[in-house]
Each structure stands twice: as C-alpha cells, then as structure tokens.
Design a protein around this motif. Structure first.
Motif, PDB file in Angstrom:
ATOM      1  N   PHE A   1      -7.935  45.483  35.566  1.00 40.82           N
ATOM      2  CA  PHE A   1      -6.532  44.458  34.990  1.00 40.82           C
ATOM      3  C   PHE A   1      -5.543  45.720  33.857  1.00 40.82           C
ATOM      4  CE2 PHE A   1      -2.506  42.353  33.706  1.00 40.82           C
ATOM      5  CZ  PHE A   1      -2.023  42.984  34.971  1.00 40.82           C
ATOM      6  N   LEU A   2      -6.526  45.150  32.621  1.00 41.70           N
ATOM      7  CA  LEU A   2      -5.648  45.991  31.612  1.00 41.70           C
ATOM      8  C   LEU A   2      -5.638  47.371  31.359  1.00 41.70           C
ATOM      9  CD1 LEU A   2      -6.726  43.602  28.429  1.00 41.70           C
ATOM     10  CD2 LEU A   2      -4.569  43.698  29.841  1.00 41.70           C
ATOM     11  N   ALA A   3      -6.793  47.909  32.323  1.00 38.96           N
ATOM     12  CA  ALA A   3      -6.514  49.455  32.163  1.00 38.96           C
ATOM     13  C   ALA A   3      -5.232  50.362  33.058  1.00 38.96           C
ATOM     14  CB  ALA A   3      -8.505  50.492  32.575  1.00 38.96           C
ATOM     15  N   GLN A   4      -4.424  49.125  33.753  1.00 36.69           N
ATOM     16  CA  GLN A   4      -3.814  49.693  35.208  1.00 36.69           C
ATOM     17  C   GLN A   4      -2.018  49.443  33.972  1.00 36.69           C
ATOM     18  OE1 GLN A   4      -5.079  50.648  38.257  1.00 36.69           O
ATOM     19  NE2 GLN A   4      -7.047  49.778  36.759  1.00 36.69           N
ATOM     20  N   LEU A   5      -2.086  49.079  33.507  1.00 35.07           N
ATOM     21  CA  LEU A   5      -1.257  48.691  32.368  1.00 35.07           C
ATOM     22  C   LEU A   5       0.088  49.840  32.563  1.00 35.07           C
ATOM     23  CD1 LEU A   5      -1.448  45.914  30.439  1.00 35.07           C
ATOM     24  CD2 LEU A   5      -0.727  45.524  32.427  1.00 35.07           C
TER      25      LEU A   5
ATOM     26  N   VAL B   1     -18.916  39.105  33.645  1.00 33.83           N
ATOM     27  CA  VAL B   1     -17.518  39.180  35.136  1.00 33.83           C
ATOM     28  C   VAL B   1     -16.125  39.141  34.641  1.00 33.83           C
ATOM     29  CG1 VAL B   1     -16.968  38.587  37.440  1.00 33.83           C
ATOM     30  CG2 VAL B   1     -19.272  39.312  36.402  1.00 33.83           C
ATOM     31  N   ASN B   2     -15.842  37.929  33.564  1.00 30.82           N
ATOM     32  CA  ASN B   2     -14.895  37.666  33.768  1.00 30.82           C
ATOM     33  C   ASN B   2     -13.754  38.417  32.830  1.00 30.82           C
ATOM     34  OD1 ASN B   2     -14.986  35.331  34.869  1.00 30.82           O
ATOM     35  ND2 ASN B   2     -15.054  33.949  33.642  1.00 30.82           N
ATOM     36  N   ALA B   3     -14.571  39.158  31.887  1.00 29.10           N
ATOM     37  CA  ALA B   3     -14.153  40.428  30.877  1.00 29.10           C
ATOM     38  C   ALA B   3     -13.852  41.579  31.791  1.00 29.10           C
ATOM     39  CB  ALA B   3     -14.841  40.753  29.185  1.00 29.10           C
ATOM     40  N   LEU B   4     -14.924  41.788  32.627  1.00 30.19           N
ATOM     41  CA  LEU B   4     -14.847  42.814  33.157  1.00 30.19           C
ATOM     42  C   LEU B   4     -13.483  43.040  34.208  1.00 30.19           C
ATOM     43  CD1 LEU B   4     -16.042  46.125  32.686  1.00 30.19           C
ATOM     44  CD2 LEU B   4     -17.913  44.515  34.164  1.00 30.19           C
ATOM     45  N   ALA B   5     -13.641  41.950  34.557  1.00 27.91           N
ATOM     46  CA  ALA B   5     -12.193  42.042  35.551  1.00 27.91           C
ATOM     47  C   ALA B   5     -10.521  41.898  34.586  1.00 27.91           C
ATOM     48  CB  ALA B   5     -11.920  40.414  36.020  1.00 27.91           C
ATOM     49  N   ILE B   6     -10.810  41.207  33.389  1.00 28.19           N
ATOM     50  CA  ILE B   6      -9.519  41.401  31.986  1.00 28.19           C
ATOM     51  C   ILE B   6      -9.446  43.300  31.935  1.00 28.19           C
ATOM     52  CG2 ILE B   6      -8.607  41.324  30.387  1.00 28.19           C
ATOM     53  CD1 ILE B   6     -10.617  38.148  30.294  1.00 28.19           C
TER      54      ILE B   6
ATOM     55  N   ALA C   1       0.513  54.125  42.270  1.00 30.10           N
ATOM     56  CA  ALA C   1       0.833  52.757  42.212  1.00 30.10           C
ATOM     57  C   ALA C   1       0.370  52.439  43.497  1.00 30.10           C
ATOM     58  CB  ALA C   1       2.326  52.437  43.106  1.00 30.10           C
ATOM     59  N   ALA C   2      -0.118  53.117  44.351  1.00 33.38           N
ATOM     60  CA  ALA C   2      -1.389  52.837  45.720  1.00 33.38           C
ATOM     61  C   ALA C   2      -2.900  52.362  44.223  1.00 33.38           C
ATOM     62  CB  ALA C   2      -1.441  54.007  46.901  1.00 33.38           C
ATOM     63  N   LEU C   3      -3.673  52.967  44.298  1.00 30.04           N
ATOM     64  CA  LEU C   3      -5.021  52.942  43.453  1.00 30.04           C
ATOM     65  C   LEU C   3      -4.431  52.203  42.072  1.00 30.04           C
ATOM     66  CD1 LEU C   3      -5.495  56.640  42.546  1.00 30.04           C
ATOM     67  CD2 LEU C   3      -6.302  54.765  44.741  1.00 30.04           C
ATOM     68  N   VAL C   4      -3.215  51.321  41.396  1.00 26.03           N
ATOM     69  CA  VAL C   4      -3.114  50.462  41.096  1.00 26.03           C
ATOM     70  C   VAL C   4      -2.846  49.087  41.379  1.00 26.03           C
ATOM     71  CG1 VAL C   4      -1.141  49.357  39.138  1.00 26.03           C
ATOM     72  CG2 VAL C   4      -1.807  51.459  39.118  1.00 26.03           C
TER      73      VAL C   4
ATOM     74  N   VAL D   1     -15.367  39.534  22.589  1.00 20.67           N
ATOM     75  CA  VAL D   1     -15.420  40.838  21.753  1.00 20.67           C
ATOM     76  C   VAL D   1     -15.844  41.312  23.093  1.00 20.67           C
ATOM     77  CG1 VAL D   1     -17.603  41.754  21.454  1.00 20.67           C
ATOM     78  CG2 VAL D   1     -17.001  39.284  20.766  1.00 20.67           C
ATOM     79  N   THR D   2     -16.125  41.566  23.852  1.00 22.48           N
ATOM     80  CA  THR D   2     -15.732  42.809  25.335  1.00 22.48           C
ATOM     81  C   THR D   2     -14.294  43.231  25.411  1.00 22.48           C
ATOM     82  OG1 THR D   2     -17.055  41.623  26.687  1.00 22.48           O
ATOM     83  CG2 THR D   2     -16.158  43.280  27.354  1.00 22.48           C
ATOM     84  N   VAL D   3     -13.525  42.130  25.763  1.00 20.73           N
ATOM     85  CA  VAL D   3     -12.155  42.437  25.843  1.00 20.73           C
ATOM     86  C   VAL D   3     -11.515  43.661  24.119  1.00 20.73           C
ATOM     87  CG1 VAL D   3      -9.562  42.254  25.575  1.00 20.73           C
ATOM     88  CG2 VAL D   3     -11.309  40.954  27.427  1.00 20.73           C
ATOM     89  N   ALA D   4     -11.994  42.600  23.081  1.00 29.19           N
ATOM     90  CA  ALA D   4     -11.316  43.143  21.480  1.00 29.19           C
ATOM     91  C   ALA D   4     -12.040  44.098  21.830  1.00 29.19           C
ATOM     92  CB  ALA D   4     -12.369  42.017  20.694  1.00 29.19           C
ATOM     93  N   THR D   5     -13.291  44.806  22.223  1.00 28.57           N
ATOM     94  CA  THR D   5     -14.054  46.180  21.735  1.00 28.57           C
ATOM     95  C   THR D   5     -14.117  46.928  23.223  1.00 28.57           C
ATOM     96  OG1 THR D   5     -16.106  46.191  21.927  1.00 28.57           O
ATOM     97  CG2 THR D   5     -14.953  44.541  20.002  1.00 28.57           C
ATOM     98  N   HIS D   6     -13.580  46.917  23.948  1.00 29.51           N
ATOM     99  CA  HIS D   6     -13.293  47.723  25.453  1.00 29.51           C
ATOM    100  C   HIS D   6     -14.863  48.098  25.272  1.00 29.51           C
ATOM    101  CE1 HIS D   6      -9.127  47.785  26.744  1.00 29.51           C
ATOM    102  NE2 HIS D   6      -9.676  47.063  25.369  1.00 29.51           N
ATOM    103  N   ASN D   7     -15.365  47.324  24.536  1.00 33.57           N
ATOM    104  CA  ASN D   7     -17.501  47.376  25.114  1.00 33.57           C
ATOM    105  C   ASN D   7     -18.619  46.536  25.284  1.00 33.57           C
ATOM    106  OD1 ASN D   7     -20.229  48.235  24.430  1.00 33.57           O
ATOM    107  ND2 ASN D   7     -19.452  50.436  22.832  1.00 33.57           N
TER     108      ASN D   7
END
Length: 514
Positions: free
Chosen positions: A158-162, A150-155, A345-348, A386-392
């Motif tokens: 967020f990173l996908a919005q940058l 859950v925490n990795a997915l939240a991160i 901006a609205a969807l972000v 591992v999830t954040v590093a690999t995006h998998n």
C-alpha cells in the motif's frame, strides 16, 4: 475459496520429501489444458500479472540504479525459468525491491558487469543452500511471525502506491476509486474475466477516449525494443572480484530464499495445498543464474503479483507463471506503445486491492487480540514494525523470530519447579525437579535448595524433568559441589535415558568457568 477450486488445485507435494513423484501436478496442468474454463483462468491471470509486473520492474530498476530493461528482462527470465524449476505452482518470481536494495551498491560502486556476476554467484549459493536443506529451517518460523510478515507486506504494498497518488492531477483519484469499485463489484456479477483486467482495460479506454492527461506506464521509464541476449560478465575472474561480490551475493541469496519460502508458505495456506520447498530453493537459484547470464538484476518470489495470480485471478498451475513471463516480454517488446498508455491509476487500484486482500484482518480484530497471548501479539507487531521501518522483510522476520525465541524461553523457564518431598528419614531430604531444564530455566536452579539446614543425604528426583543443555548439567554440578562443601552428599536419580546420557557425558567435565 470455492470447493471446486480446491479440487482443481495440485495434489500436495511434501516439502520434506523432494523426490515425491509429480504425476498429480502434471495431471493438473493437463487438466487445465483440456478445460477451456480453467485454461482461460490461467491465461488471463498471466496477462494481469504481466501488466502489474511492468511498472514494478521499472521501479525496481531505478532503485538498483540500472536501465529499466535490466529489471524487465529479469522479470521475464525469472518468471519463465521458475515456471519449470520452482516447487510452488502458480507462484510468481521476478525482479523485486528487496533484491534491488541489496545489489544497488554493487552497481553504484562497480558497474553493471559486477552486478551480473553477483546475481550469478547469488544463484549458485541458493542452489547450494537448497541442496543442503535450508528449506527445512522454515519449520522454525512461528505462525505469529508469518502473520506479521503478511501484514507488513500488505502495508508495504500500500505504501508503495502513495508516490503515485501524490502531486498528481485530481482526476487520478476518481480513476483509482473507479478501478477499486470495478474490482469489488464485478466479481459479484461474473468471474468469467478477472476484475483487475477489466479495470485496467476500462480505465485505459476512459483516459484515451476522454483525452485525460494522467501519469502512465510510459512515464515510469523507457520500454525495451529488443529481446534479451546472452551475456557473460566482463569482470576479472580473480580473488579480488570474489571478495567484492561475495558479501552481496550471499545477502541476495538469503533474502531471496527467505522471501520466496515465506511466500510459498502463504500460497500453501491460500490454496490449501503443499509445495516442495527444497525444489523451490534450488529452483530460485537456477532461475537467478539464468537471469544473470541474460543480463538481469536477479529476483525472487513477489507476494503482490503472486496474490494477484492466486487469490484475485484464481490461477493454480505453472501455466499462469510461464505466461506471465511470456506476456511481459511480448507486451514490452511487441506492444510497448500500447502498454505505455496504461494509466498508473489502474495499476495503483489493482495493488491497493491486493494489499487489502493480503492483510490478515482477523489478526487485528479486538476479539482475536483479547484471546491471543500478549507474547504472540508482541511477536507479530515486532515483525510488522521492523519490516515497515526498514522496508526489508529479512530484518523483520529475523526480529520476529528473535522475539518469539525470547518469549518462548521466558515462558518455558517459568514452568520449572523444585518441590521438597515430605521426609521419610531424618537423614535424607528428597527434592523433586519438574519441567524442561535449559539455559533459561536452570540458571536459578541452584538457589532452590536449603544447603545449610538439609541433612547429610539429599536426593534430587529428576523423573519429571528433562536436561537439554550443558547449562543445566553445570547447574547440577554446582548444586552437588555446594552440598559437598558442607560435608553433605547430593544424589541425582531417575533421569530419563536422553538426560542421563547428556549428564553422564558432561557432569564434572565443564570446568570452573561454568
């Protein structure tokens, strides 16, 4: 979550008994259809999700190397199909980044038709795995891995919005801040209309009326102008084709099921209900088969859009999932010109709020970290990193489960103890073995006995131990052989029934290589 929402939620469906009658679930849908308030919640939730799906589907299409229509049509067919076939009401399935990453090499090396064939085969494999009971494996995923997931997915959300906040006009930042403020403060005044929908409409009106030039949905890619059509992949039905697509199809099936089942478990926790994981497994497969025959890129459950639907908008039934797909198609085909002017901006802003709501903040509080065993925290962090590093997500969950298994094995191994009992006879020495004996705890068992100084008769009391594997039987064989080599006899007594059966079956039959 208010008690009223809990009462309105579907009655639990036991995921270990896939044939439980679903009258209560149907009753919940009928109740929503009869209640203007609940129906409004479901309809507006579906609309908000549809708006959030559009840029995501386009982005994932680009990742997969296909036309945006392929991702948009996949999101439509997945959402509509899973609304009828899935086992988790209110969960959203559509084109996802994880599936896009898996199938991208197929498109690059072999073309769109091989992609469609891969999606169809992947769906077939998911149906087979679902019917074989793969959902039961969910019980082996520890809570610490779920929290890490859950925490990795939240991160990641967020990173996908940058990228949408980098190299953009300065006015984008106050627009995002305004959107977030609307979603934070509006629910305190009224919940009649979902705050994300108000934010999207409000920011769109501001940018249009003020003629502000900012990135829009239309900048993400061309929207389709026609309905999806039934297609059959133009590939040779040969063993060579199967060898090409099978590895990707299997990976897609496993990744899709893992993400979907973990997301279903998360929704179970959020809504305090249970879902039919077996039905969800084969339902995902059937939805992917349908998606493939309509030229889509395949997909699975989407946690971000699911959280918008369930946690932010308050939807609880299949109505919202179905309408998300219908609204998506209607928006991109029938109202594409209007959708294209929605500022990113609205969807972000919506997705940033989703990431904040998704993250388990309690898990990283100082008090929680102090109370939590270090091994549990390590498992959670391993999953996240591992999830954040690999995006998998699949890699992260696999790493987390592996770390949890190692931590568990080490912990249980230290609970095994060999105690020497006071002698009642000079010719007899008694040892009592306590604990769970398996490969990690039994390897040192052979070194816990005094072979040289013990008398001729040794008794090993196993009344407080349990034998779990061949490694333990081999260790007991080695102990008896060491005593025998010194002219002494070691007798094993008081095994429980299960341990006795295992010992009788394997003792003396494991060979010299044990």
């Amino acid at each position: 979550m208010p008690d009223r929402e809990l009462r309105d939620a579907p009655t639990p469906v036991d995921d270990l008994h896939p044939h439980v009658p679903e009258a209560d679930e149907r009753g919940s849908i009928l109740a929503a259809l009869r209640s203007p308030r609940r129906l409004r919640t479901e309809v507006l939730a579906g609309l908000v999700v549809a708006l959030a799906l559009i840029p995501e589907a386009i982005s994932f299409s680009i990742i997969a190397g296909v036309d945006p229509r392929v991702g948009l049509f996949a999101s439509f067919t997945m959402a509509v199909s899973i609304a009828f076939l899935g086992g988790r009401p209110a969960m959203i399935s559509a084109a996802t980044g994880a599936i896009a990453l898996v199938v991208a090499p197929v498109v690059r090396d072999h073309g769109l038709d091989h992609l469609i064939a891969t999606v169809i085969l992947g769906g077939i494999l998911q149906v087979v795995l679902g019917l074989l009971g793969v959902a039961r494996l969910m019980r082996f995923i520890p809570r610490s891995v779920m929290i890490g997931f859950v925490n990795a997915l939240a991160i990641l959300i967020f990173l996908a919005q940058l990228p949408h906040l980098t190299g953009v006009p300065w006015v984008v930042y106050p627009l995002v801040a305004l959107g977030i403020a609307v979603m934070v403060f509006l629910p305190r005044l009224t919940t009649a209309v979902p705050a994300p929908l108000v934010a999207i409409v409000g920011l769109t009106l501001i940018t249009v009326l003020a003629a502000v030039v900012v990135p829009t949905v239309g900048d993400e890619g061309e929207l389709p102008r026609s309905l999806p059509a039934l297609v059959v992949p133009d590939v040779p039905f040969t063993l060579e084709t199967l060898q090409i697509i099978a590895p990707y199809a299997l990976t897609m099936a496993l990744v899709g099921l893992l993400e979907s089942l973990l997301t279903a478990k998360l929704v179970d926790d959020v809504t305090d209900t249970h879902s039919n994981k077996t039905r969800e497994s084969w339902g995902q497969g059937a939805a992917n088969i349908i998606t493939g025959f309509f030229g889509g890129m395949g997909g699975c459950a989407m946690i971000g859009q699911t959280m918008i639907n369930v946690k932010v908008s308050g939807a609880r039934t299949r109505i919202s999932t179905f309408l998300a797909g219908v609204f998506l198609l209607a928006l991109v085909v029938g109202a594409g010109d209007l959708v294209a002017i929605i500022p990113m901006a609205a969807l972000v802003a919506v997705m940033i709020m989703v990431s904040v709501a998704t993250f388990d903040w309690h898990s990283v509080q100082i008090g929680t970290l102090r109370r939590m065993p270090r091994s549990e925290t390590l498992v959670m962090l391993t999953t996240v990193v591992v999830t954040v590093a690999t995006h998998n997500l699949a890699y992260g969950v696999f790493a987390g489960v592996t770390a949890a298994m190692v931590a568990f094995a080490r912990r249980v191994a230290h609970l095994t103890e060999v105690t020497r009992i006071d002698q009642v006879d000079d010719d007899v020495r008694v040892y009592r073995v306590t604990g769970e004996l398996f490969f990690a705890s039994s390897n040192d068992l052979v070194y816990q006995f005094n072979y040289n100084d013990d008398p001729k008769n040794v008794v090993i009391d196993m009344s407080q131990a349990h034998i779990w594997d061949a490694s333990t039987v081999a260790a007991l064989d080695a102990i008896q052989q060491k005593y025998a080599s010194k002219g002494k006899t070691a007798t094993i007594l008081h095994l429980n029934d299960d341990s006795a059966r295992r010992h009788e079956l394997l003792a003396g039959r494991l060979g010299a290589g044990h």
